[in-house]
Design an enzyme around this catalytic site. Structure first.
Site, mmCIF file in Angstrom:
data_model
loop_
_atom_site.group_PDB
_atom_site.id
_atom_site.type_symbol
_atom_site.label_atom_id
_atom_site.label_comp_id
_atom_site.label_asym_id
_atom_site.label_seq_id
_atom_site.Cartn_x
_atom_site.Cartn_y
_atom_site.Cartn_z
ATOM 1 N N ALA A 68 -72.242 -68.692 24.139
ATOM 2 C CA ALA A 68 -72.900 -67.176 23.890
ATOM 3 C C ALA A 68 -74.270 -67.639 23.465
ATOM 4 O O ALA A 68 -74.242 -68.761 22.821
ATOM 5 C CB ALA A 68 -72.149 -66.479 23.294
ATOM 6 N N GLY A 114 -68.027 -69.548 25.082
ATOM 7 C CA GLY A 114 -68.045 -68.567 26.002
ATOM 8 C C GLY A 114 -68.224 -69.268 27.352
ATOM 9 O O GLY A 114 -67.500 -68.608 28.452
ATOM 10 N N GLU A 117 -64.468 -70.108 27.759
ATOM 11 C CA GLU A 117 -63.715 -68.758 28.378
ATOM 12 C C GLU A 117 -64.085 -68.272 29.571
ATOM 13 O O GLU A 117 -63.202 -67.932 30.385
ATOM 14 C CB GLU A 117 -64.204 -67.968 27.202
ATOM 15 N N GLU A 139 -65.865 -71.769 18.347
ATOM 16 C CA GLU A 139 -65.975 -70.583 17.400
ATOM 17 C C GLU A 139 -65.954 -70.502 15.949
ATOM 18 O O GLU A 139 -66.600 -69.988 15.291
ATOM 19 C CB GLU A 139 -65.457 -69.523 18.094
ATOM 20 N N MET A 328 -72.337 -101.390 0.752
ATOM 21 C CA MET A 328 -73.248 -100.485 1.510
ATOM 22 C C MET A 328 -73.801 -101.229 2.640
ATOM 23 O O MET A 328 -74.022 -100.938 3.870
ATOM 24 C CB MET A 328 -74.135 -100.093 0.524
ATOM 25 N N ASP A 347 -77.751 -112.590 1.950
ATOM 26 C CA ASP A 347 -77.208 -112.272 0.571
ATOM 27 C C ASP A 347 -77.574 -113.770 -0.029
ATOM 28 O O ASP A 347 -77.808 -114.705 0.651
ATOM 29 C CB ASP A 347 -75.585 -111.865 0.583
ATOM 30 N N VAL A 404 -79.837 -104.027 -2.174
ATOM 31 C CA VAL A 404 -79.407 -104.782 -3.011
ATOM 32 C C VAL A 404 -79.123 -103.538 -4.275
ATOM 33 O O VAL A 404 -79.397 -102.375 -4.240
ATOM 34 C CB VAL A 404 -80.282 -105.750 -3.418
#
Length: 723
Positions: A68, A114, A117, A139, A328, A347, A404
């Site tokens: 809708a 919708g 439906e 919905e 992270m 690293d 870091v």
């Protein structure tokens, strides 16, 4: 024959094609005028003497019917209006269902709300295997229930367990799953949809008995759960338990949908549709629905504009590197590899690189466990991640993401080092959560290519990325980061530079004020419970444990240095880390003791630390009531949010509220801190802040914007570009 949005053709076999093509729109959606046109066309086809089969199709690529028109939902002001709209939609689809010949929905794209439906009112549903094909009833995510027959037809088609799962969750399924669960009749190859449709039509024409509606045949378990009183009771009880756990009673729509299905399942006729329309009408004018509809519009807006207009179309990022292979860094590497972007983790030790690989692999493991991926796919994705303890391979990357430790000098050194090792056109993004880009960019030869790209932890679940445009960041660099963020499946919101940026700048006062309340004698369990009852996913102390007490304190101290007395860190926060040596969930001990999924209040340790702080500061011990806890925790958020808007850290109230919902879990049903302020009333907000200022000092001084808006009678959502 043509009626604006619909075109009808009938061939010499008696096969009619009713094609939906809404003029001037990228998607097909049902508004009241469009529904009237649809009804007119159904009247025409019902009287056509030659039609033997009706195909309902869409000319929009990737879209069948997107539901809708949400704009009309937003304008519903009362129950009467809502019920009228629901009853009209039901009548249109009943007309479709009653047509005297087979009706076939040809679904090659999104078919939701919708749209589904409408498809449910057709006798048959053919779906393609396109990744854009999704079927669902979302919905409840707008604070309403399906109002055009979805609560009636879907349970009859699928049985109770499957239908309630779709209706109450709002989730969608792809074409393959739709066929498997009985929602669709046949799966067609996207590249050969037309051939598949013609083959199905030929079968219908040659075998008229196919056209009869067949009764649903479930397995033994399904027949028990849907077809017996005991089975239905078990289904309803399980559904209610799941809702209580998921919504905690804050979202009325799923509860209403469950009640409608419970009252009407197994009963044919108009009563079920009337019940559905009545419940729909009660929900559509509520504050919860209006807030969720506003968030829908904001989300749609963010897909096109993250906050800078998005007029640039930069070259896509094809390869990337991540500096720092912690939790992270490993999460970011996983995210990049999951979208087939080669990524190199750096690293200083191979042990750290191994930990980063383990973090990425754990995220993939979760997907395998949930059957979202197969192990062979994981193996291919993991091969897109490589590791190094020097800068080999960095000469070929388009983007470096620094992740870091949150320390200004460490980050500066890393950023200066990496700038020398990457191509001249490569973007440098920092995942800092609080440090100013001006300070971080000091010493860079080309600070214009430094952009903030703040992911939230855990990377696999949190949808928001704050994209920070520093005063020297180039528009092209910002645009590249926005483009990448969207490719990663995240929502970018551009914010301007300041300490803490947007989300942490608003969140830290909330956490800090909660600590002050603990310091003054209110128990942490009570504070957490009151704020969870307000709608937050977890209380401030549970959140502090989740983030890491050391990490939270470090950010809080950075903000205290930047903003002075109004963000002075509560002594109890320092004591918990410095004297109690508590880190939170990562070492199993914080405000709570963590044992697997179990969380037990760390009463003795926290109680002893709180009493020691009270004695040292000569604090009077007192317990606060519910309203005082909510005011002290929430109003400092509202106040800081208003300051961020006043300083143009973010451009609109809508984007600010969405950032807080996506970044902190601020309850969506309340619409965000500024929407909450509007609904509560800015006069009440200002008077309450002034009362708290008299008691606790300048950290509660109302912002200039709040006072000015109260004086002029303005509201945040009347002064913005709301839909």
């Amino acid at each position: 024959m043509k009626r604006d949005a619909f075109e009808l053709e009938v061939d010499d076999r008696g096969v009619a094609r009713l094609v939906f093509d809404l003029p001037g729109e990228k998607v097909n959606k049902f508004s009241h005028p469009v529904m009237k046109q649809f009804l007119d066309m159904l009247d025409v086809v019902s009287k056509h003497p030659d039609i033997k089969v009706l195909l309902l199709e869409s000319s929009k690529p990737g879209i069948f019917i997107a539901g809708a028109d949400i704009g009309e939902l937003a304008k519903i002001k009362d129950e009467k209006d809502g019920e009228t709209k629901a009853r009209f939609g039901q009548a249109v689809f009943e007309r479709l269902e009653e047509l005297p010949f087979p009706t076939v929905a040809v679904i090659d794209g999104a078919c939701v709300g919708g749209g589904l439906e409408c498809a449910l009112a057709c006798r048959f549903r053919l779906v393609s295997d396109s990744p854009k094909t999704k079927l669902g009833l979302p919905e409840v995510s707008l604070g309403i229930i399906p109002g055009w027959g979805g609560t009636q037809r879907l349970p009859r088609l699928l049985g109770l367990p499957r239908a309630l799962d779709l209706i109450l969750s709002g989730r969608s399924v792809n074409g393959k799953k739709a066929v498997k669960m009985g929602l669709a009749h046949r799966l067609l190859a996207h590249e050969f949809v037309e051939e598949g449709v013609q083959a199905f039509v030929q079968e219908l024409l040659l075998n008229p008995s196919m056209a009869r509606r067949s009764k649903r045949k479930g397995g033994l378990a399904d027949r028990f759960l849907s077809g017996t009183p005991l089975g239905r009771w078990l289904v309803y009880r399980k559904a209610r338990q799941n809702l209580e756990r998921r919504t905690k009673g804050k979202y009325p729509a799923p509860e209403a949908a469950l009640e409608v299905v419970k009252k009407t399942y197994g009963r044919k006729g108009a009563a079920g549709f009337a019940c559905e329309a009545k419940e729909f009408s009660k929900l559509c004018a509520t504050h919860v629905s209006k807030n969720l509809v506003q968030l829908f519009y904001t989300n749609e807006s963010l897909k096109k504009d993250a906050g800078i207009g998005d007029t640039l179309h930069p070259a896509p990022i094809r390869s990337a590197a991540v500096l720092g292979a912690g939790v992270m860094g490993g999460g970011i590497a996983w995210l990049l590899s999951s979208k087939d972007i080669p990524v190199r983790m750096k690293d200083i030790k191979w042990d750290a690189i191994a930990a980063g690989f383990a973090e990425a692999n754990s995220y993939y493991g979760q997907l395998v466990k949930r059957r979202k991926m197969r192990q062979r796919e994981v193996n291919l994705k993991m091969h897109r991640i490589s590791g190094t303890v020097d800068y080999t391979g960095f000469r070929n990357v388009d983007l470096v993401i620094e992740a870091v430790v949150e320390d200004l000098e460490v980050k500066r050194k890393v950023l200066r080092d990496v700038e020398k090792r990457i191509p001249a056109n490569a973007v440098i993004a920092t995942n800092t959560s609080s440090l100013s880009l001006v300070d971080l960019g000091e010493g860079l030869v080309h600070p214009e290519r430094l952009v903030g790209m703040h992911f939230f932890n855990p990377v696999n679940r949190m949808p928001l990325v704050e994209v920070i445009a520093g005063p020297r960041s180039s528009q092209e660099a910002v645009a590249k980061v926005i483009d990448l963020t969207r490719r990663l499946g995240k929502t970018p919101i551009v914010v301007n530079n300041c300490s803490g940026f947007l989300v942490n700048r608003i969140l830290i006062p909330y956490l800090n004020e909660s600590a002050y309340m603990l310091q003054e004698g209110t128990s942490m369990e009570r504070i957490d419970k009151v704020l969870e009852d307000f709608g937050l996913p977890m209380g401030p102390f549970a959140l502090a444990d989740e983030v890491g007490i050391d990490v939270g304190l470090k950010v809080a101290l950075i903000l205290e240095k930047a903003y002075g007395k109004r963000m002075r860190v509560a002594d109890i926060m320092k004591a918990v880390y410095e004297e109690g040596h508590l880190l939170g969930k990562k070492d199993g001990k914080g405000f709570y003791l963590h044992k697997g999924k179990e969380r037990i209040p760390n009463e003795k340790a926290i109680g002893d630390l709180a009493r020691a702080v009270q004695e040292r500061l000569h604090v009077d011990h007192h317990d606060l009531d519910t309203d005082e806890i909510v005011d002290r925790a929430l109003l400092c958020m509202v106040n800081e949010a208003a300051r961020c808007l006043e300083e143009d850290i973010v451009h609109t109230p809508e984007y600010l509220d969405m950032a807080m919902i996506m970044g902190t879990g601020f309850p969506p049903f309340r619409g965000g801190p500024l929407r909450y302020a509007d609904e509560r009333g800015l006069s009440d907000i200002c008077r309450s802040l002034e009362a708290l200022q008299k008691k606790f000092g300048e950290r509660y001084e109302p912002s200039g914007l709040l006072l000015e808006m109260e004086r002029t009678g303005r509201r945040f959502y009347e002064t913005s570009s709301s839909h």
